[in-house]
Design an enzyme around this catalytic site. Sequence first.
Site, mmCIF file in Angstrom:
data_model
loop_
_atom_site.group_PDB
_atom_site.id
_atom_site.type_symbol
_atom_site.label_atom_id
_atom_site.label_comp_id
_atom_site.label_asym_id
_atom_site.label_seq_id
_atom_site.Cartn_x
_atom_site.Cartn_y
_atom_site.Cartn_z
ATOM 1 N N LYS A 1 -89.400 -46.273 -19.926
ATOM 2 C CA LYS A 1 -90.670 -46.645 -20.378
ATOM 3 C C LYS A 1 -92.029 -46.712 -19.419
ATOM 4 O O LYS A 1 -92.955 -46.537 -19.846
ATOM 5 C CB LYS A 1 -90.511 -48.139 -20.952
ATOM 6 C CG LYS A 1 -91.745 -48.508 -21.880
ATOM 7 C CD LYS A 1 -91.267 -49.694 -22.591
ATOM 8 C CE LYS A 1 -92.387 -50.262 -23.858
ATOM 9 N NZ LYS A 1 -92.114 -51.522 -24.462
ATOM 10 N N HIS B 1 -82.970 -55.665 -28.860
ATOM 11 C CA HIS B 1 -83.804 -55.727 -27.525
ATOM 12 C C HIS B 1 -83.793 -56.898 -26.926
ATOM 13 O O HIS B 1 -84.175 -57.125 -25.748
ATOM 14 C CB HIS B 1 -85.362 -55.391 -27.786
ATOM 15 C CG HIS B 1 -86.117 -54.932 -26.629
ATOM 16 N ND1 HIS B 1 -85.893 -53.918 -25.642
ATOM 17 C CD2 HIS B 1 -87.067 -55.756 -25.979
ATOM 18 C CE1 HIS B 1 -86.927 -54.191 -24.833
ATOM 19 N NE2 HIS B 1 -87.587 -55.168 -24.812
ATOM 20 N N TYR C 1 -90.576 -64.870 -17.962
ATOM 21 C CA TYR C 1 -89.308 -65.395 -17.709
ATOM 22 C C TYR C 1 -89.425 -66.606 -16.910
ATOM 23 O O TYR C 1 -88.547 -67.277 -16.496
ATOM 24 C CB TYR C 1 -88.281 -64.292 -17.239
ATOM 25 C CG TYR C 1 -88.016 -63.238 -17.959
ATOM 26 C CD1 TYR C 1 -87.401 -63.271 -19.459
ATOM 27 C CD2 TYR C 1 -88.562 -62.023 -17.622
ATOM 28 C CE1 TYR C 1 -87.110 -62.334 -20.197
ATOM 29 C CE2 TYR C 1 -88.464 -61.045 -18.622
ATOM 30 C CZ TYR C 1 -87.526 -60.936 -19.935
ATOM 31 O OH TYR C 1 -87.567 -59.864 -20.675
ATOM 32 N N TRP D 1 -89.498 -52.792 -14.715
ATOM 33 C CA TRP D 1 -90.743 -53.280 -15.139
ATOM 34 C C TRP D 1 -91.714 -52.546 -14.333
ATOM 35 O O TRP D 1 -91.647 -52.720 -13.051
ATOM 36 C CB TRP D 1 -90.683 -54.645 -15.508
ATOM 37 C CG TRP D 1 -90.166 -55.216 -16.382
ATOM 38 C CD1 TRP D 1 -90.751 -54.997 -17.917
ATOM 39 C CD2 TRP D 1 -88.926 -55.870 -16.702
ATOM 40 N NE1 TRP D 1 -89.591 -55.658 -18.748
ATOM 41 C CE2 TRP D 1 -88.617 -56.370 -17.940
ATOM 42 C CE3 TRP D 1 -88.152 -56.409 -15.842
ATOM 43 C CZ2 TRP D 1 -87.521 -56.996 -18.467
ATOM 44 C CZ3 TRP D 1 -86.924 -56.964 -16.231
ATOM 45 C CH2 TRP D 1 -86.754 -57.391 -17.473
ATOM 46 N N ARG E 1 -81.829 -57.760 -23.897
ATOM 47 C CA ARG E 1 -82.511 -57.382 -22.606
ATOM 48 C C ARG E 1 -83.148 -58.421 -22.009
ATOM 49 O O ARG E 1 -83.080 -58.779 -20.826
ATOM 50 C CB ARG E 1 -83.558 -56.367 -22.738
ATOM 51 C CG ARG E 1 -84.148 -56.098 -21.338
ATOM 52 C CD ARG E 1 -85.225 -54.624 -21.650
ATOM 53 N NE ARG E 1 -86.000 -54.351 -20.746
ATOM 54 C CZ ARG E 1 -85.818 -53.758 -19.661
ATOM 55 N NH1 ARG E 1 -84.673 -53.466 -19.200
ATOM 56 N NH2 ARG E 1 -86.786 -53.614 -18.582
ATOM 57 N N ARG F 1 -82.350 -50.710 -22.187
ATOM 58 C CA ARG F 1 -82.898 -50.810 -23.366
ATOM 59 C C ARG F 1 -81.843 -49.722 -24.311
ATOM 60 O O ARG F 1 -81.185 -49.095 -23.777
ATOM 61 C CB ARG F 1 -84.175 -49.951 -23.449
ATOM 62 C CG ARG F 1 -85.374 -50.843 -22.657
ATOM 63 C CD ARG F 1 -86.664 -49.984 -22.965
ATOM 64 N NE ARG F 1 -87.800 -50.999 -22.206
ATOM 65 C CZ ARG F 1 -87.982 -50.978 -20.786
ATOM 66 N NH1 ARG F 1 -87.405 -50.229 -20.110
ATOM 67 N NH2 ARG F 1 -89.018 -51.652 -20.469
#
Length: 387
Positions: free
Chosen positions: A242, A314, A349, A340, A317, A215
């Site tokens: 995150k 972003h 995805y 993640w 990414r 990020r």
Amino acid sequence: MSLFRRNEIWYASYSLPGGKRIKESLGTKDKRQAQELHDKRKAELWRVEKLGDLPDVTFEEACLRWLEEKADKKSLDSDKSRIEFWLEHFEGIRLKDISEAKIYSAVSRMHNRKTKEIWKQKVQAAIRKGKELPVYEPKPVSTQTKAKHLAMIKAILRAAERDWKWLEKAPVIKIPAVRNKRVRWLEKEEAKRLIDECPEPLKSVVKFALATGLRKSNIINLEWQQIDMQRRVAWVNPEESKSNRAIGVALNDTACKVLRDQIGKHHKWVFVHTKAAKRADGTSTPAVRKMRIDSKTSWLSACRRAGIEDFRFHDLRHTWASWLIQSGVPLSVLQEMGGWESIEMVRRYAHLAPNHLTEHARKIDDIFGDNVPNMSHSEIMEDIKKA
């Protein structure tokens, strides 16, 4: 109940009826005013405990308590920004006087504040140069922005009702559903055009983002102590990720090349400016300085020159993840590489790699029994061109 001072601001320390000890800012540097607020608060607490009264609290007092209790929250700056919007409408208003109708009315009039700030800067520049003042054209905000602001005030008012006992009943606020947008990613040719149009140090940052999937904040705040070039690994600390956990980033040749090009520019930060720039007030910045996370001017200009629309930083990414999936990387591996928290966040995805379903789809061929040739993508495209 006692008074004490911290950084010139007076605070009150007191115990709630249940025994919980609370410290809160009185928001003043004046001791006499602090004593008056202290006495008022003490009398208020007595009425709450002995008579069952609700405290007469204003919205800004609730906001202040929220910020104090959430001081360690990672997204506290986002909370402050959204609270700033609500204070424009409810500063000085008692909590019990804030209704659903007033909240929805405020949200319906929301406009992009960044656009207004830019307009104000242009006005100041026009005044200095003696030019005609630009016209302000408000820009509407997205449903997602409205939803986040509504969620913010809903959380504060709910805390006022359930945790602080400042409200008998909080307004019922419905948060609008936000549709998940499509995953925006670049083809390799588009990415090359974008990189070519980016000036340094943005060019290196964009390359590093496409090589690692990190990020923007993790890249801009990257320090040399987080990198091991010998082991070809970089680390993102838990407080900077995150998912609130440490992330190990494997460095490929592209990422290592970008990092080697930054050596010697700064002793701490990896990506820095090396040329002075003009500020809005006409002064110059230091030549070597840390990049700003919120700066978008160079990025937007590069996208425009490259002919790329509707593309955020972003989305680099998303591009990185999309390229990996299309190259055959499993979702579980992508999840680990991108840090993640859950596999559900990576499934966006999955549609980019439907190859694993091909064998199952061919079961229909068996039913029809036709001898259908298994043509490659290039052969199919060649036949289309001939048609």
